[in-house]
Scaffold this active site. Structure first.
Site, mmCIF file in Angstrom:
data_model
loop_
_atom_site.group_PDB
_atom_site.id
_atom_site.type_symbol
_atom_site.label_atom_id
_atom_site.label_comp_id
_atom_site.label_asym_id
_atom_site.label_seq_id
_atom_site.Cartn_x
_atom_site.Cartn_y
_atom_site.Cartn_z
ATOM 1 N N THR A 1 24.349 -24.719 -33.828
ATOM 2 C CA THR A 1 24.525 -25.849 -34.749
ATOM 3 C C THR A 1 23.395 -25.791 -35.760
ATOM 4 O O THR A 1 22.290 -25.342 -35.457
ATOM 5 C CB THR A 1 24.431 -27.190 -34.006
ATOM 6 O OG1 THR A 1 23.145 -27.283 -33.395
ATOM 7 C CG2 THR A 1 25.485 -27.274 -32.944
ATOM 8 N N GLU B 1 30.011 -28.457 -31.132
ATOM 9 C CA GLU B 1 29.986 -28.742 -29.697
ATOM 10 C C GLU B 1 31.384 -28.995 -29.128
ATOM 11 O O GLU B 1 31.548 -29.181 -27.930
ATOM 12 C CB GLU B 1 29.094 -29.964 -29.431
ATOM 13 C CG GLU B 1 27.604 -29.718 -29.637
ATOM 14 C CD GLU B 1 27.160 -29.921 -31.085
ATOM 15 O OE1 GLU B 1 28.034 -29.958 -31.981
ATOM 16 O OE2 GLU B 1 25.936 -30.071 -31.306
ATOM 17 N N LYS C 1 20.754 -50.955 -38.225
ATOM 18 C CA LYS C 1 20.952 -51.968 -37.195
ATOM 19 C C LYS C 1 20.169 -53.209 -37.588
ATOM 20 O O LYS C 1 18.948 -53.257 -37.475
ATOM 21 C CB LYS C 1 20.515 -51.423 -35.834
ATOM 22 C CG LYS C 1 21.381 -50.223 -35.461
ATOM 23 C CD LYS C 1 21.078 -49.614 -34.115
ATOM 24 C CE LYS C 1 22.042 -48.438 -33.894
ATOM 25 N NZ LYS C 1 21.800 -47.726 -32.647
ATOM 26 N N TRP D 1 25.662 -53.828 -37.070
ATOM 27 C CA TRP D 1 25.478 -52.523 -37.675
ATOM 28 C C TRP D 1 25.971 -52.551 -39.121
ATOM 29 O O TRP D 1 27.019 -53.113 -39.417
ATOM 30 C CB TRP D 1 26.257 -51.447 -36.895
ATOM 31 C CG TRP D 1 25.699 -51.162 -35.535
ATOM 32 C CD1 TRP D 1 24.752 -51.874 -34.863
ATOM 33 C CD2 TRP D 1 26.057 -50.082 -34.679
ATOM 34 N NE1 TRP D 1 24.493 -51.326 -33.643
ATOM 35 C CE2 TRP D 1 25.293 -50.208 -33.490
ATOM 36 C CE3 TRP D 1 26.944 -49.007 -34.777
ATOM 37 C CZ2 TRP D 1 25.390 -49.317 -32.432
ATOM 38 C CZ3 TRP D 1 27.047 -48.116 -33.720
ATOM 39 C CH2 TRP D 1 26.267 -48.267 -32.562
#
Lengths: 542, 542
Positions: free
Chosen positions: A186, A331, A439, A444
């Site tokens: 990655t 992944e 946050k 959020w």
């Protein structure tokens, strides 16, 4: 009581064996680095993949040894896909767009034993070869007579000279389907790159899932052009799904410009192409200039980042091409969701369909997903609640290669690092990256929403929203803005622009004007770097 | 080195969990034994499948216990598919068309613990229940108030009363994917029936393979009508593939006549239906009478026996419906080949396409096949050479339940009992059954070819070709003929009819006229019985 079915292991070698036997004259067409068009068949690829397996055996390269590639999409790369994994070695597709230092770090970390590279990347290999301490064999993916002299690379061989002495018969070894088949690092915005280590089982199951009608929908009647590179999560698994279905494959090689891709689509009668939005943007631009139209392309799958609505409309309305959003990650092998419609959507008008198509898509069988709040409690699938997106399934990683980064799973689920909503029909939409979401007072705020509003202002060229520590609210959003050349907007004007466009508490506390926002190699904003430049910044009133 | 992917087992419970979560309001429509139309959703089926699992747990029915059904295609049968297998028991779909003595034999052999039956089959259950020594629980698939009294069946419960006390929450157990999930007995033309014992793994892999674009091509936009019964090899796996994709399902219940099926296709907007030729013949007859047309049906998959060319033409030319031949067997879960076209066929004219469509089809990835001669040597794929057809793959049996009949495999391959050709494109065509082919002087003569020529004579109603022992040629063909009422043809006339229609050595040595050829329950000629009636027959000149 066990079932009494044959216990055949799911191995990658079976894909090329199937393709060769059932679709022997199925075409593989490649634009080469030399610029010419090369034509061969699944039969040829199978025969040459077995030569690759034989030469790896002859070199006494151990089971599980890593064979790296630095290569474009092409038939030789495809032969390595099957020859390396099929014979029990691990295919490691290096990303040539990385910095040479990163390539060195990754090659040493994966302990690559062989490196096969396209001539395009000779300068990189010249620059790195003596720092890649485990690589003992360098193979240039070219004809024997094209091998350059005096490269300074010890023992450099051409691919053709390398495999030429080998026979094309080979008994593919049988082994546990959980054996490692390939690996992909990655890009990793923080820390060192980490690798997903795929297995034969995960690759085969993913190839089935990827070929399904509601995923990439691949059949023997398709002609598939993977614009997505074979060094990006195995080109989303397309080479495997294509062999599984006998689809014709067309490889663009290094010519990734709009004109070359368009010409290849037309000349080879491509029905399905897959890639990231930037490539399609170039192609649509080229087509608009020349008033060109597709004659065979039916659908494109777009992943990597969200597709602008205008692009979906252009493909659909102007060219009659269906655009499918797909979402996944290294992944996840990578497929997680694809935005195909359901029966119930078919009767909708275009606007309603577009609202569905703009989402990242719905889960394909095999991948489970959920969204959770701060405490890990699952959130409802109502299209409104958003939380951290977690996934699990047989083609999702359990851990990274060499255990790097510790155990990534949370109660068996892999945290994607994305923040998303999921609606009642299971369509997932990414609203932010977990590390970017702000946050504020237990709620959020999507940094992307804040950025999109700023971007809608005519004077704004680019906007990045980041959360700043706040003693009362934990975090409050600040929008960092690059103005368009010659345009102007004040802090107050831009904050006023948010009024009525979002909830009051989601309006940023401040605007910071800046000359440029740092971008990464793939064009994504690097908010970590941006934060560093704002280390001394203080929110107004604090 | 093993890959580092999640080690999730492939379990049938995951199918209904996926369907419920991602396609909760996906419709399941059933015509019931009562005649009415019942509508529910994947959410309902999931909730009730978990009630089934709970009641089986409450009964303390052991892991691996057999739960039998005698049931039409319908939502309750579907709930049992998931509830029984998902909770770790084995679903045993009994074929109600068998003779009651066979049902008793099979139920005792499989050691069924529970029998769930549709009210249609109450007379059968009344006749057999006290001879089925292992069945302790009888469940009538009906509403509580429809349960008949005084059946003489001890402890008979209605399905609704059976599951009503249970909650719809249930934690599906996790176990090895190789655990047995369901079983199906072959009709077995010789000897006792033998059962294939499927596993969760084989069922899931088969569901993926079956849903692929080149197999049954199932998506969330489809509405699927399985006319093929759920007691015939799990309706070719359609219930599993449908749950995997979220396709709407329509179940015909007991109403298998052309009119009922046609009405259901139209009223529920069916896009895809699957069944044996006889059902389609009835439906096409009904449509022709009423000059009816389909408004939504796009394709039919036809298996079980070869589809007459006239039917393919009628579907295609008159109704615009694509007909796909499929081939498989109980021992193969059942899918082996499907006759979808390749890219290269698309440009062909209708006649050439028809020649492809008449074959049984090409192998789907997962199933390997080969044809071999008497000595077991593989024969070429040239469309001419024919030999015994062998298959292998993860959804092909390794052995029969309880080891009946010994090990069926030959070097790891399962002999299908069919004789076939395979052409260069991988399309397989069955030319005969292995036991019916006539082996004459080292060459094989297809009994079907000999029969087809006789059947083309205007005076012949039915013809069966069998091989008779011959001291020089090993075997020589004799054709047994039933004349049409009122028609006549002599032995010499019929033998002369073969001239020019086949090679000289393939012309039968004799014609035997007979009043009737013995037929089995599924309408197939019973050549074993026919042979018995010809025990004293001698070839001419011997």
């Amino acid at each position: 009581m066990l079932g009494l079915m044959q216990s055949q292991q799911l191995l990658i070698s079976s894909l090329i064996e199937f393709a060769q036997r059932h679709h022997g004259d199925g075409e593989i067409v490649s634009r080469r680095v030399e610029g010419d068009i090369h034509r061969c068949t699944y039969r040829d690829v199978g025969n040459r993949a077995r030569k690759v397996a034989n030469v790896l055996d002859a070199m006494e390269l151990g089971f599980g040894a890593r064979v790296a590639t630095l290569a474009w999409n092409g038939y030789r790369h495809l032969e390595l896909y099957f020859g390396v994994s099929g014979s029990g070695r691990v295919l490691h597709t290096l990303n040539p767009r990385l910095h040479p230092d990163q390539i060195v770090w990754i090659a040493n970390h994966s302990e690559d034993a062989v490196l096969c590279f396209d001539m395009t990347f000779l300068p990189i290999v010249k620059a790195v070869h003596n720092r890649c301490t485990t690589i003992k064999h360098f193979i240039a993916l070219c004809d024997a007579d094209k091998l350059p002299q005096d490269t300074g690379i010890p023992g450099l061989l051409s691919y053709e000279a390398w495999i030429a002495p080998q026979v094309s018969s080979y008994e593919w070894p049988e082994f546990d389907e959980n054996v490692a088949s390939s690996m992909c690092y990655t890009s990793g915005t923080t820390g060192n790159p980490k690798a997903a280590l795929y297995s034969h089982r995960s690759t085969i199951l993913h190839a089935w899932a990827g070929a399904m009608p509601d995923a990439l929908n691949m059949s023997a009647r398709d002609c598939v052009l993977p614009v997505v590179p074979m060094f990006h999560v195995n080109a989303w698994g397309l080479p495997y799904s294509a062999a599984m279905t006998g689809a014709k494959m067309v490889f663009p090689g290094p010519a990734m410009d709009g004109k070359s891709i368009f010409e290849l689509i037309e000349s080879e009668k491509v029905t399905f192409a897959a890639g990231v939005p930037t490539v399609w943007q170039m192609m649509l631009g080229h087509m608009q200039q020349g008033e060109l139209r597709f004659s065979t392309l039916k659908r494109t799958v777009i992943g990597g980042s969200a597709c602008p609505p205008a692009m979906i409309t252009a493909f659909n309305d102007v060219h009659g091409v269906e655009v499918l959003h797909a979402w996944g990650m290294t992944e996840m092998s990578p497929l997680g969701t694809v935005c195909t419609l359901k029966n119930k959507h078919l009767a909708m008008d275009d606007g309603q369909k577009m609202a569905v198509r703009l989402k990242q898509g719905r889960g394909i069988y095999g991948v489970d997903m959920k969204i959770v709040d701060d405490k890990g409690s699952e959130l409802p699938w109502d299209g409104k609640a958003y939380g951290d997106l977690l996934v699990k399934g047989p083609w999702v990683i359990a851990e990274y290669y060499k255990g790097e980064g510790g155990s990534p799973l949370v109660d068996g689920w892999f945290p994607t690092g994305d923040v998303a909503t999921i609606d009642a029909d299971g369509y997932m939409q990414i609203t932010d990256r977990s590390k970017d979401v702000i946050k504020s007072g237990g709620e959020w705020i999507s940094s992307i929403d804040v950025e999109n509003i700023a971007m809608a202002h005519p004077a704004v060229a680019m906007a990045a929203c980041i959360g700043m520590k706040h003693p009362k609210w934990d975090e409050r959003p600040v929008v960092v803005v690059v103005k368009k050349p010659g345009a102007d907007v004040s802090r107050e004007e831009l904050l006023a622009f948010y009024e009525g466009r979002t909830a009051k508490w989601q309006i940023p506390d401040d605007v910071v004007f800046i000359d440029a926002i740092p971008l990464g190699g793939t064009g994504k904003m690097q908010k970590t770097k941006l934060r560093e430049t704002l280390l001394d910044y203080k929110l107004p009133g604090l």
